[in-house]
Design a protein around this motif. Sequence first.
Motif, PDB file in Angstrom:
ATOM      1  N   UNK A 135      25.683  27.603  68.030  1.00  0.00           N
ATOM      2  CA  UNK A 135      24.902  27.240  66.851  1.00  0.00           C
ATOM      3  C   UNK A 135      24.425  25.802  67.007  1.00  0.00           C
ATOM      4  N   UNK A 136      23.228  25.544  66.469  1.00  0.00           N
ATOM      5  CA  UNK A 136      22.671  24.194  66.503  1.00  0.00           C
ATOM      6  C   UNK A 136      21.800  24.013  65.266  1.00  0.00           C
ATOM      7  N   UNK A 137      21.487  22.764  64.970  1.00  0.00           N
ATOM      8  CA  UNK A 137      20.576  22.480  63.867  1.00  0.00           C
ATOM      9  C   UNK A 137      19.168  22.909  64.248  1.00  0.00           C
ATOM     10  N   UNK A 138      18.433  23.431  63.285  1.00  0.00           N
ATOM     11  CA  UNK A 138      17.036  23.818  63.498  1.00  0.00           C
ATOM     12  C   UNK A 138      16.255  22.573  63.909  1.00  0.00           C
ATOM     13  N   UNK A 139      15.320  22.687  64.862  1.00  0.00           N
ATOM     14  CA  UNK A 139      14.609  21.504  65.364  1.00  0.00           C
ATOM     15  C   UNK A 139      13.777  20.783  64.305  1.00  0.00           C
ATOM     16  N   UNK A 140      13.293  21.485  63.273  1.00  0.00           N
ATOM     17  CA  UNK A 140      12.451  20.822  62.274  1.00  0.00           C
ATOM     18  C   UNK A 140      13.078  20.777  60.887  1.00  0.00           C
ATOM     19  N   UNK A 141      14.174  21.502  60.669  1.00  0.00           N
ATOM     20  CA  UNK A 141      14.835  21.522  59.364  1.00  0.00           C
ATOM     21  C   UNK A 141      16.338  21.471  59.586  1.00  0.00           C
ATOM     22  N   UNK A 142      16.899  20.306  59.490  1.00  0.00           N
ATOM     23  CA  UNK A 142      18.312  20.091  59.751  1.00  0.00           C
ATOM     24  C   UNK A 142      19.242  20.849  58.831  1.00  0.00           C
ATOM     25  N   UNK A 143      18.722  21.392  57.726  1.00  0.00           N
ATOM     26  CA  UNK A 143      19.562  22.167  56.813  1.00  0.00           C
ATOM     27  C   UNK A 143      19.791  23.582  57.322  1.00  0.00           C
ATOM     28  N   UNK A 144      19.000  24.001  58.303  1.00  0.00           N
ATOM     29  CA  UNK A 144      19.054  25.371  58.812  1.00  0.00           C
ATOM     30  C   UNK A 144      19.735  25.391  60.172  1.00  0.00           C
ATOM     31  N   UNK A 145      20.544  26.418  60.398  1.00  0.00           N
ATOM     32  CA  UNK A 145      21.234  26.606  61.672  1.00  0.00           C
ATOM     33  C   UNK A 145      20.469  27.652  62.482  1.00  0.00           C
ATOM     34  N   UNK A 146      20.379  27.437  63.786  1.00  0.00           N
ATOM     35  CA  UNK A 146      19.836  28.455  64.679  1.00  0.00           C
ATOM     36  C   UNK A 146      20.941  28.872  65.651  1.00  0.00           C
ATOM     37  N   UNK A 147      20.871  30.116  66.043  1.00  0.00           N
ATOM     38  CA  UNK A 147      21.870  30.691  66.940  1.00  0.00           C
ATOM     39  C   UNK A 147      21.161  31.069  68.238  1.00  0.00           C
ATOM     40  N   UNK A 148      21.791  30.782  69.359  1.00  0.00           N
ATOM     41  CA  UNK A 148      21.215  31.154  70.651  1.00  0.00           C
ATOM     42  C   UNK A 148      22.308  31.638  71.584  1.00  0.00           C
ATOM     43  N   UNK A 149      21.892  32.378  72.588  1.00  0.00           N
ATOM     44  CA  UNK A 149      22.823  32.888  73.596  1.00  0.00           C
ATOM     45  C   UNK A 149      23.285  31.769  74.521  1.00  0.00           C
ATOM     46  N   UNK A 150      24.526  31.841  74.929  1.00  0.00           N
ATOM     47  CA  UNK A 150      25.014  30.989  76.012  1.00  0.00           C
ATOM     48  C   UNK A 150      24.803  31.762  77.313  1.00  0.00           C
TER      49      UNK A 150
END
Length: 141
Positions: free
Chosen positions: A80-95
Motif C-alpha cells: 500500500x502507498x499514498x495516492x500520487x495526487x491525493x494523500x488521503x487515498x491509498x493505492x494498492x499494487x502488486x509486489x
Amino acid sequence: MPVAAPTLASELRRAVIMASRRIRAERGSADLSDPQYSVLVHLERNGQLTPSQLADLERIQPPSMTRTINCLVEAGLVEKAAHPTDGRVVVVSLTEQGRTEVAETRQRRSAWLEAQLAAMEPDERARLADALELLWRIAQA
C-alpha cells in the motif's frame, strides 16, 4: 435426439461449476483463498487500484476488501502507498512476490487442464473445441 433446455441447463451448470472448482484447486505456493487470488489478478491486469476500486470489482463491501488487502500485505504479495495526487487515498499494487504468485498459479492451472485435454482422444478434443464458441457466447450473455 435433442436434449431439453432445462435438462441441458442443469447438467451444463453442474459440469461447469465442478470443472471451475477443480481448476481453482490448482494454486501457487502461497495457497491463497479465491478472493485473495482474485485481488492479485485485478492488480496484475489493471495496475495500482484503490481499496474502493478493488471492492467494486469484487462486488464486496470496502471493510471486507480492507481485511483481504491487509492479509495480502502481511504475506508480502501487495503493498500500500499514498495516492500520487491525493494523500488521503491509498493505492494498492502488486509486489514482485505477488506477480510470481499469479504466474505460478496460472501455470499450475494451465498445466492441469492441458494434462486433462492431452488424455482425451483427438475426436473428444475436437468436440470440445466446437463447443468452445457456444460456451463463450453463454459466458458473454
